[in-house]
Design a protein around this motif. Structure first.
Motif: not given
Length: 721
Positions: A599-611
């Motif tokens: 959950t944390n990792y996926g959210k960070a990827l989303s916030m970093a623009g790596k969709h």
């Protein structure tokens, strides 16, 4: 006992003592969720060492021809094997809870074979561990130390006051039991292991055995001789004891027994201090489950100690008195129950929602369940389905992202089905319905008075009497601890809290010692010749040590990954979304089945623009721990990738999981507005403006203001035409 066995026995005792004394207080701030993971890692390292010790002690250097097994051992073993097999068939991944499961099995085995003379000191270690936490909690209340939760002033070394109070409730019966049973002292335990017969009595008994054979040849009755010798030996023993009160005439072990009253006084004071410190801190925890657990276990111990049941039965001897007692009990329980419910009504209603949703899960798989540790992987999807079917339910106001059942019987039914819960019931019934073994019966009489071989019941029978005396003290304490954990588990989640689980294992192991029986293993040892036995032992020893070493390496890898996770999470909270990804990537291979990490990792990827990467990781997270954060982040990434339908479904699912939240519906309204679906955007905006607010906040006010702007914008567009 050989020197090697003595060393191994002492090592086992020391490791177990460290577990109960120190593990509850462990908190590793360098790890993610350090109040939980820190305890787990220290416990697992200790269990790896303990596993090697008990293997050597029980298998390699064991010279006995028997094992001790009782019904609790049997049912507990069957339950463990069933849980492992059921999980394996459902491809349940390794988790920290599963590692703890294996560690607790090692701890149970070690407690089952530890020498009786160490038990009193393990009891002391348990209550000292509780006393440390109680004092720590008091110091947090007084402001000397910070708590580990921003919303609570007191948590001890735990992440929440609920588990903290549950642990204290599990320790409390041991402290109260030691206080009430003042005769449960060091000397009683030492005599059961290190006592030796009076040499003069042994000589007399030896002479009597030889003389009896000669008397039988002369047709002289040996009964009168035996009686006279028994009286003489008793008098000599008492006289010898009186004469040996001078410490200069005593051996080291006997001299230490003279100091027993001092040690007993110290243990008594520790018990009193633990009781007082827990009672001071427990009300501040506001844990109703812990209060009930302490009340029920204390009532049980006091009723056993002072025989309240027999006294009440004698007093309430008429129908009128019995009816009066029943009416009074119903009134008191009703008032107490209503008071506890109204004290935190929202919390109680939330638990009832969780139980209703959990029952829907049980209906789907009633027999075998979903597998060990799989409640968290399935619950939120079922909660979403519940609110999809009941959109106007008042339960929406008490819903939240949840991964606990708040009821251990329900959790057991969800994860292991009807078979699992029946096996657990069998375990606890074998403890509460079993009877303490009183061995001074026909077996003892036959051993004491045989026709040809006379052996007086001097030392061995005294040991049996004293062992039964010890068991009469230990069994109620063990049952009280189990009762406390069971009552707490009706409204909370003790199976997720390691310090509570080690207390439960302690109580079960002590109870199993009392109910066990000797099972002769000599015939199994003769199946193979000695060279083959030696080869098998050598191979098994190498395999076991190798397995423990590999497990230790895996534990270390998980610990390192949790440290990387913590570093990444800290960077994320600072807004460094791209910088945190390196640490997340390092931890991913080890923690790829951990729902919270994903959950944390996926959210960070989303916030970093790596969709694209975010979608992949978040879909994995949804398999292990579906929650609103996962699906709102999925919606964001789908939206950025132009996958509007998938984004809509993700936002809707997040809202259905927790209808009281504004954020998922807000994102959905924005999605409709930005993609030209104006009718849907206005309808969603009006729904949010008419929605009851669970908790007033600035974020909610900002969302409401944006919804008004959407409505006004559409009204102005329509007015133009």
């Amino acid at each position: 006992m050989t020197l090697t066995n003595k060393i191994l026995s002492i090592a086992s005792f020391l490791v177990i003592g460290m577990v109960y004394l120190f593990v509850p207080s462990i908190n590793m701030e360098s790890l993610m969720n350090g109040t939980q993971s820190g305890k787990t890692f220290v416990f697992l390292y200790l269990m790896m060492a303990l596993g090697a010790v008990i293997f050597l002690q029980a298998f390699v250097f064991n010279k006995t021809n028997y094992v001790r097994i009782g019904l609790p051992d049997l049912f507990l073993t069957i339950w463990c094997l069933y849980s492992i097999l059921n999980g394996a068939l459902k491809h349940v991944p390794l988790s920290s809870r599963l590692f703890e499961f294996f560690g607790l099995a090692i701890l149970y085995l070690a407690l089952r074979q530890i020498q009786g003379k160490y038990l009193i000191w393990l009891f002391v270690a348990v209550i000292l561990g509780g006393a440390i936490q109680a004092v720590y909690g008091n110091l947090q209340l007084w402001g000397y130390y910070p708590s580990h939760h921003g919303m609570f002033k007191m948590t001890g070394s735990f992440f929440n006051p609920g588990p903290y109070a549950g642990y204290l409730a599990a320790v409390f019966p041991i402290a109260l039991g030691l206080y009430l049973n003042k005769s449960l002292n060091v000397r009683l335990f030492e005599r059961l292991n290190g006592g030796s017969a009076n040499p003069l009595i042994v000589s007399v008994v030896s002479i009597v055995k030889r003389v009896s054979v000669a008397l039988k040849a002369l047709n002289v009755s040996t009964v009168s001789v035996v009686k006279r010798v028994s009286v003489v030996s008793y008098l000599l023993n008492n006289r010898n004891n009186r004469n040996n009160r001078n410490p200069s005439n005593l051996s080291n072990s006997e001299a230490s027994n003279i100091q027993t009253p001092l040690w007993q006084s110290i243990i008594h004071l520790i018990a009193i201090a633990t009781i007082i410190s827990i009672l001071l801190v427990l009300p501040a925890s506001r844990s109703r489950a812990a209060w009930l657990a302490v009340a029920v276990s204390s009532f049980y111990l006091i009723s056993v100690r002072y025989r309240l049941y027999s006294r009440a039965k004698a007093y309430f001897d008429t129908l009128t008195k019995k009816i009066s007692l029943l009416v009074f009990s119903i009134i008191v329980l009703t008032i107490a129950g209503a008071g506890l419910y109204l004290m935190k009504k929202g919390s109680a209603d939330g638990r009832m929602l969780i139980w209703k949703v959990s029952m829907n899960m049980i209906k789907e798989r009633p027999v075998l369940g979903y597998g060990f540790d799989q409640f968290k992987a399935n619950y939120m999807d079922y909660q979403a389905a519940y609110f999809e079917q009941n959109p106007d339910s008042e339960d929406a106001m008490v819903a939240g992202d949840n991964n606990y059942a708040f009821n251990e019987p329900i959790l057991s039914m969800v994860e292991n089905g009807l078979i699992g819960i029946l096996l657990l019931v069998a375990v606890f019934l074998s403890v509460f319905l079993g009877h303490d073994k009183i061995r001074l019966t026909k077996e003892t009489e036959e051993r004491c008075t045989t026709s040809n071989n006379i052996s007086l019941p001097i030392q061995s029978d005294q040991i049996l009497i004293e062992e039964n005396k010890r068991n009469c003290y230990l069994l109620p304490i063990s049952r009280a601890v189990i009762l406390s954990v069971l009552v707490f588990g009706l409204f909370s989640y003790p199976s997720q809290i390691l310090p509570i689980k080690i207390c439960l294992v302690f109580a079960l192991a002590i109870a199993a010692r009392i109910f066990d029986r000797k099972v002769n293993t000599e015939r199994f040892q003769t199946i193979f010749p000695k060279p083959v036995q030696f080869a098998l032992k050598s191979i098994l020893t190498v395999l076991t040590i190798g397995l423990l070493w590999l497990a230790t390496e895996q534990i270390h890898l998980i610990q390192t990954a949790c440290s990387d996770w913590k570093n990444a999470f800290d960077l994320y909270n600072l807004g460094l979304y791209k910088d945190c990804l390196d640490d997340y990537k390092k931890a991913y291979p080890v923690l790829k089945n951990n729902g919270d990490f994903l959950t944390n990792y996926g959210k960070a990827l989303s916030m970093a623009g790596k969709h694209p990467e975010a979608v992949d990781v978040l879909q994995q997270a949804a398999k292990h721990y579906p929650n609103t954060v996962v699906f709102t982040a999925l919606g964001d990434s789908y939206k950025k990738l132009g996958q509007i339908e998938q984004a809509e479904q993700a936002y809707l699912h997040a809202w259905q999981m927790n209808p009281s939240r504004f954020y998922p519906k807000y994102l959905l309204a924005k999605l409709y507005d930005e993609t030209g679906q104006h009718e849907k955007s206005v309808a969603t905006a009006k729904e949010l403006l008419g929605k009851e607010v669970k908790i007033e906040s600035t974020a909610v006010k900002e969302i409401q203001e944006e919804m008004r702007k959407i409505i006004e914008k559409q009204d102005s567009v329509q007015n133009k035409f």
